[in-house]
Design a protein around this motif. Structure first.
Motif, PDB file in Angstrom:
ATOM      1  N   LYS A 127       0.805  -1.412   0.257  1.00 29.82           N
ATOM      2  CA  LYS A 127       0.222  -0.226  -0.047  1.00 29.82           C
ATOM      3  C   LYS A 127       1.089   1.677  -0.502  1.00 29.82           C
ATOM      4  CE  LYS A 127      -3.276   2.113   2.350  1.00 29.82           C
ATOM      5  NZ  LYS A 127      -4.700   1.841   3.612  1.00 29.82           N
ATOM      6  N   GLY A 128       0.741   2.085  -0.678  1.00 31.76           N
ATOM      7  CA  GLY A 128       1.238   3.075  -1.271  1.00 31.76           C
ATOM      8  C   GLY A 128       2.665   3.559  -1.599  1.00 31.76           C
ATOM      9  N   LYS A 129       2.721   1.819  -2.263  1.00 31.83           N
ATOM     10  CA  LYS A 129       4.342   2.325  -2.879  1.00 31.83           C
ATOM     11  C   LYS A 129       4.115   2.444  -4.452  1.00 31.83           C
ATOM     12  CE  LYS A 129       6.529  -0.897   0.592  1.00 31.83           C
ATOM     13  NZ  LYS A 129       7.709  -1.379   0.774  1.00 31.83           N
ATOM     14  N   PHE A 130       3.283   1.917  -5.552  1.00 34.36           N
ATOM     15  CA  PHE A 130       2.857   2.887  -5.930  1.00 34.36           C
ATOM     16  C   PHE A 130       1.324   2.826  -6.659  1.00 34.36           C
ATOM     17  CE2 PHE A 130       1.100  -2.310  -5.624  1.00 34.36           C
ATOM     18  CZ  PHE A 130      -0.242  -2.161  -6.847  1.00 34.36           C
ATOM     19  N   ASN A 131       0.987   3.627  -7.525  1.00 29.75           N
ATOM     20  CA  ASN A 131       0.293   4.376  -8.389  1.00 29.75           C
ATOM     21  C   ASN A 131      -0.734   3.710  -9.111  1.00 29.75           C
ATOM     22  OD1 ASN A 131       0.472   6.326  -6.740  1.00 29.75           O
ATOM     23  ND2 ASN A 131       1.964   7.577  -8.843  1.00 29.75           N
ATOM     24  N   VAL A 132      -2.173   2.979  -9.137  1.00 31.31           N
ATOM     25  CA  VAL A 132      -3.404   2.106  -9.827  1.00 31.31           C
ATOM     26  C   VAL A 132      -3.199   3.327 -10.552  1.00 31.31           C
ATOM     27  CG1 VAL A 132      -4.928   0.945  -9.884  1.00 31.31           C
ATOM     28  CG2 VAL A 132      -2.923   0.589  -7.896  1.00 31.31           C
ATOM     29  N   PRO A 133      -3.673   3.306 -11.523  1.00 29.01           N
ATOM     30  CA  PRO A 133      -4.232   3.991 -13.066  1.00 29.01           C
ATOM     31  C   PRO A 133      -5.411   4.015 -12.713  1.00 29.01           C
ATOM     32  CG  PRO A 133      -3.147   2.799 -13.870  1.00 29.01           C
ATOM     33  CD  PRO A 133      -3.037   2.210 -12.294  1.00 29.01           C
TER      34      PRO A 133
END
Length: 95
Positions: A56-62
């Motif tokens: 959680k918070g380690k990558f952005n989901v488009p």
């Protein structure tokens, strides 16, 4: 490899043993056959338990991540010859 099994798949005796571990009535239960240890049952430690949400918070989901779901589903259902649907296979573990 580790097998994950839902507790509802177990008989009542096995569920009672797991409940004893869960409630800390027992720290460990050892299963023996002819005096030889066959298996052990212990509560998971924080380091061995499966941690959900650890990315959680380690990558952005488009925002459009689900935009190609239908196309991807068709790709999985198609066999090598074209658009025939694959036969679903039911698996059941028996011991």
């Amino acid at each position: 490899m580790m097998k994950i099994l839902d507790i509802t798949c177990l008989g009542p005796e096995a569920r009672q043993l797991i409940e004893a571990i869960e409630r800390s009535y027992e720290q460990e239960i050892v299963v023996v056959r002819d005096g030889q240890t066959m298996a052990g049952l212990v509560a998971p430690t924080a380091s061995s338990a499966v941690r959900l949400g650890r990315a959680k918070g380690k990558f952005n989901v488009p925002n459009d991540i689900d935009g190609n779901n239908e196309e991807i589903q068709r790709m999985f259902e198609r066999d090598d010859a074209g658009d025939k649907k694959r036969q679903k296979i039911e698996c059941e573990y028996r011991y």
